[in-house]
Scaffold this active site. Structure first.
Site, PDB file in Angstrom:
ATOM      1  N   GLY A  72      -4.140  -3.968  -2.188  1.00 42.86           N
ATOM      2  CA  GLY A  72      -2.796  -4.330  -2.649  1.00 42.86           C
ATOM      3  C   GLY A  72      -2.779  -4.582  -4.145  1.00 42.86           C
ATOM      4  N   GLY A  84      -0.648  -1.693   0.848  1.00 43.63           N
ATOM      5  CA  GLY A  84      -1.589  -1.381  -0.227  1.00 43.63           C
ATOM      6  C   GLY A  84      -1.891   0.112  -0.244  1.00 43.63           C
ATOM      7  N   ASP A 138      -8.553  -3.820   4.346  1.00 48.28           N
ATOM      8  CA  ASP A 138      -7.124  -3.587   4.117  1.00 48.28           C
ATOM      9  C   ASP A 138      -6.650  -2.550   5.129  1.00 48.28           C
ATOM     10  OD1 ASP A 138      -5.257  -3.959   1.235  1.00 48.28           O
ATOM     11  OD2 ASP A 138      -4.558  -2.671   2.855  1.00 48.28           O
ATOM     12  N   THR A 158       0.965 -11.241  11.444  1.00 47.36           N
ATOM     13  CA  THR A 158      -0.033 -10.977  10.400  1.00 47.36           C
ATOM     14  C   THR A 158      -0.316 -12.249   9.612  1.00 47.36           C
ATOM     15  OG1 THR A 158       0.796  -8.736  10.192  1.00 47.36           O
ATOM     16  CG2 THR A 158      -0.521  -9.555   8.358  1.00 47.36           C
ATOM     17  N   TYR A 214       8.583 -16.214   6.156  1.00 44.21           N
ATOM     18  CA  TYR A 214       7.424 -16.092   5.249  1.00 44.21           C
ATOM     19  C   TYR A 214       6.971 -17.485   4.792  1.00 44.21           C
ATOM     20  CZ  TYR A 214       4.636 -14.343   1.312  1.00 44.21           C
ATOM     21  OH  TYR A 214       3.623 -14.060   0.431  1.00 44.21           O
TER      22      TYR A 214
END
Ligand code: UDP
Length: 341
Positions: free
Chosen positions: A10, A36, A31, A95, A149
């Site tokens: 990323g 990314g 990753d 995630t 978030y």
């Protein structure tokens, strides 16, 4: 030193990868290439000290493999960008919570130092002119996907703190405030690459709301060395540190500066929030870090000002053939944002 970086393909992770390879570390990146890109690791992939594992932090086995033998781990893998979070709250929650739990467990098993990337979003709507690490969190309804978030990262911090206090994990938490710079993509709504891309393409710059909301943008080249320095400080463990920019700028002023510095003919358009995101979207009016704690411990000084950041981002977009700039700059590039739920 053996270092593992989750989310190393990323924007911030790839700069950290390059920095640590230059310091002589052996670096392993985990990753899933969801946001990314291997393009960000073009230099790293040429290094013998670098290994890449394609996989998600949700895959416990992949995390264990990536962290095996590591002295330190930087956990940067996350679902990021307001647009992505609003569109895919479930995947983002998984995630950002379960993925982090997997990384905490793997770091603990290896007795590795862990630096956990959190965010200034955890302060929510607290508009204090100097947010220190003890500041209250003022969040909207838990049912609004916009706040998932901040909610998930708050849980991550609480997890990290409990792993430190109850299990002895050597973990430091960093709260990143609008980190920007080359390689950041505007695809997920981030304002600086988005507006610079629009300016380079000669398209109108889309400023949301009245444009008087402000941010303190910090430069990735200032933030990355600070992450590394914190990982070496025992007294940082169990603690959170703000890492933000020093200069508060409204989004309208940012857009004006971008037009000026790129020499663009673009106009600036105010786009109502409900058109840019979704009806009922809540934005932060301002978000101003107090960086004293990181300054006191590791001498963190965010030295790169907004004009210089704009120049560096513009140079990067031009150099990359400006594919992204052209895509993001097209009128209508807002369509996916407008559809965000
Ligand atoms: N923003 C904007 N135009 C854009 C993208 C974002 O005016 O094309 C605004 C956004 O509404 C917010 C600020 O710029 O007020 C910073 O947005 P970003 O998504 O970069 O970071 P945030 O601070 O929201 O996490």
């Amino acid at each position: 030193m053996k270092t593992t970086i989750t989310g190393g393909a990323g924007f911030i992770g790839s700069h950290l990868t390059d920095y640590l390879l230059a310091e002589g570390d052996e670096v392993t990146v985990l990753d899933d290439l969801s946001t990314g890109s291997l393009d960000n690791l073009a230099e790293a992939l040429d290094s013998e000290s670098f290994s890449f594992i394609e996989g998600s932090v949700l895959d416990q086995e992949a995390v264990r493999r990536a962290v095996a033998g590591a002295d330190r781990v930087f956990h940067l893998a996350a679902a990021v960008g307001v647009q992505l979070i609003v569109e895919q709250p479930l995947q983002s929650l998984r995630t950002n919570i379960h993925g982090t739990e997997n990384v905490l467990n793997a770091a603990l098993a290896e007795d590795a130092v862990l630096v956990l990337a959190s965010t200034s979003e955890v302060y929510g709507k607290n508009a204090s002119d100097s947010l220190d690490e003890e500041a209250d969190r003022i969040l909207g309804s838990a049912l609004k996907s916009r706040w998932t978030y901040a909610g998930a990262k708050g849980i991550d911090e609480a997890f990290a703190h409990a792993y430190w206090s109850e299990l002895g994990l050597k973990v430091a938490i960093v709260r990143l405030f609008n980190t920007v710079g080359p390689r950041q993509t505007g695809r997920y709504g981030m304002v600086v690459p988005n507006l610079v891309g629009q300016a380079l393409a000669g398209a109108p710059l889309t400023v949301f709301g009245d444009g008087l909301q402000s941010r303190c943008f910090s430069y990735v080249g200032d933030v990355v060395p600070a992450l590394v320095r914190l990982s070496g400080q025992e007294s940082a463990f169990g603690q959170a540190f703000n890492l933000g920019g020093a200069q508060e700028v409204s989004i309208l002023e940012l857009a004006e500066r971008i037009v000026e510095r790129t020499g663009s003919d673009s106009s600036i358009t105010l786009v109502p929030y409900e058109q840019a995101y979704a009806p009922g979207y809540e934005d932060m009016r301002r978000r101003v870090p107090n960086n004293s704690k990181a300054n006191g411990l590791i001498g963190f000084v965010p030295g790169t000002n907004v004009d210089r950041i704009i120049d560096l981002v513009a140079e990067d977009l031009r150099q990359r053939g400006s594919l992204e700039a052209r895509l993001m700059g097209k009128p209508g590039a807002l369509a996916p944002l407008a559809a965000a739920g």
